[in-house]
Design a protein around this motif. Structure first.
Motif, PDB file in Angstrom:
ATOM      1  N   LEU A   1       0.827  -1.205   0.000  1.00 49.28           N
ATOM      2  CA  LEU A   1       0.000   0.000   0.000  1.00 49.28           C
ATOM      3  C   LEU A   1       0.865   1.261   0.000  1.00 49.28           C
ATOM      4  O   LEU A   1       0.565   2.228  -0.709  1.00 49.28           O
TER       5      LEU A   1
ATOM      6  N   THR B   1       0.837   3.944  -3.027  1.00 50.73           N
ATOM      7  CA  THR B   1       0.577   5.355  -2.757  1.00 50.73           C
ATOM      8  C   THR B   1       1.732   6.224  -3.246  1.00 50.73           C
ATOM      9  O   THR B   1       1.513   7.270  -3.871  1.00 50.73           O
ATOM     10  N   THR B   2       2.950   5.794  -2.978  1.00 52.29           N
ATOM     11  CA  THR B   2       4.125   6.551  -3.397  1.00 52.29           C
ATOM     12  C   THR B   2       4.182   6.679  -4.920  1.00 52.29           C
ATOM     13  O   THR B   2       4.411   7.772  -5.455  1.00 52.29           O
TER      14      THR B   2
ATOM     15  N   ILE C   1       1.274   9.034  -6.152  1.00 51.66           N
ATOM     16  CA  ILE C   1       1.543  10.449  -5.852  1.00 51.66           C
ATOM     17  C   ILE C   1       2.688  10.962  -6.722  1.00 51.66           C
ATOM     18  O   ILE C   1       2.627  12.067  -7.272  1.00 51.66           O
TER      19      ILE C   1
ATOM     20  N   GLY D   1       1.703   1.488  -9.879  1.00 49.91           N
ATOM     21  CA  GLY D   1       1.032   1.779  -8.613  1.00 49.91           C
ATOM     22  C   GLY D   1      -0.220   0.936  -8.447  1.00 49.91           C
ATOM     23  O   GLY D   1      -0.514   0.436  -7.354  1.00 49.91           O
TER      24      GLY D   1
ATOM     25  N   TYR E   1      -1.272  -1.784  -5.565  1.00 49.87           N
ATOM     26  CA  TYR E   1      -2.558  -1.644  -4.880  1.00 49.87           C
ATOM     27  C   TYR E   1      -3.351  -2.947  -4.938  1.00 49.87           C
ATOM     28  O   TYR E   1      -3.914  -3.391  -3.935  1.00 49.87           O
TER      29      TYR E   1
END
Length: 157
Positions: free
Chosen positions: A21, A25-26, A29, A70, A74
Motif C-alpha cells: 500500500l 501510494t508513493t 503520488i 502503482g 494496490y
C-alpha cells in the motif's frame, strides 16, 4: 497451541499489505507530481511543434506506466488482505479476490498492459536507429505466454 499460533500468524501478511500500500501510494503520488510538473513545464515553455508533441506523448506514456505500476501494488495489497486477513472489503465485484489464482490472474492482466505500455513508449520514443524488433518480439512472447497461462487457468475452472 501450535494451531492457534499458526492461525494467528496469518496476520504477518499485514506487513506485506502495508508495504504494498505504501509502494502504491508513493508511485501514484509521484506520477501525479510528474504529470503536474510536465504540464507546468509545457505551458511555461510555450513551444508547439511535432517533435515537442512526440516528446510530450512519450513523457505522458511513462507517467501512465507509473500509474499502472502503482495499480499493481494496490491490487497486491487488496488481494493479500482479502486472502489472509478479511474478505469483508468494499470493492467492486471485478476486484474481488477469493483465491490466490484470482490474485495471480489480476496481476498477470495488469502486467500484460504494462508491457504493452512499455513497448508503446519505445515506439513513440524511437529514434530510427535502435532495433525495436527484438524488444517487440520479447514483449510479444511474454504477453503470449501470460495470455496462454490465463486462458488455460480460466478454461480449467
Amino acid at each position: 497451541m501450535l494451531s492457534k499460533t499458526l492461525g494467528a500468524s496469518r496476520f504477518l501478511i499485514v506487513l506485506a499489505v502495508l508495504g504494498s500500500l505504501i509502494a502504491a501510494t508513493t508511485l501514484l503520488i509521484y506520477g501525479l507530481l510528474e504529470a503536474a510538473q510536465l504540464v507546468w513545464v509545457t505551458i511555461e515553455s510555450g513551444e508547439v511543434s511535432r517533435k515537442g508533441a512526440k516528446a510530450l506523448a512519450l513523457e505522458f506514456i511513462e507517467i501512465v506506466d507509473l500509474f499502472l505500476l502503482g495499480t499493481v501494488f494496490y491490487i497486491i495489497a487488496l488481494g493479500l488482505y482479502e486472502l489472509f486477513i478479511s474478505s469483508d472489503i468494499n470493492v467492486p465485484g471485478w476486484l474481488s479476490i477469493k483465491t490466490l489464482d484470482d490474485l495471480k490472474n489480476k496481476l498477470i492482466a495488469v502486467v500484460i498492459v504494462v508491457l504493452g505500455v512499455l513497448f508503446l513508449g519505445q515506439v513513440v520514443g524511437w529514434n530510427g536507429e535502435t532495433d525495436l524488433l527484438g524488444y517487440g518480439v520479447a514483449c510479444a512472447l511474454v504477453i503470449a505466454a501470460l495470455t496462454y497461462f490465463l486462458s488455460t487457468k480460466t478454461g480449467s475452472k
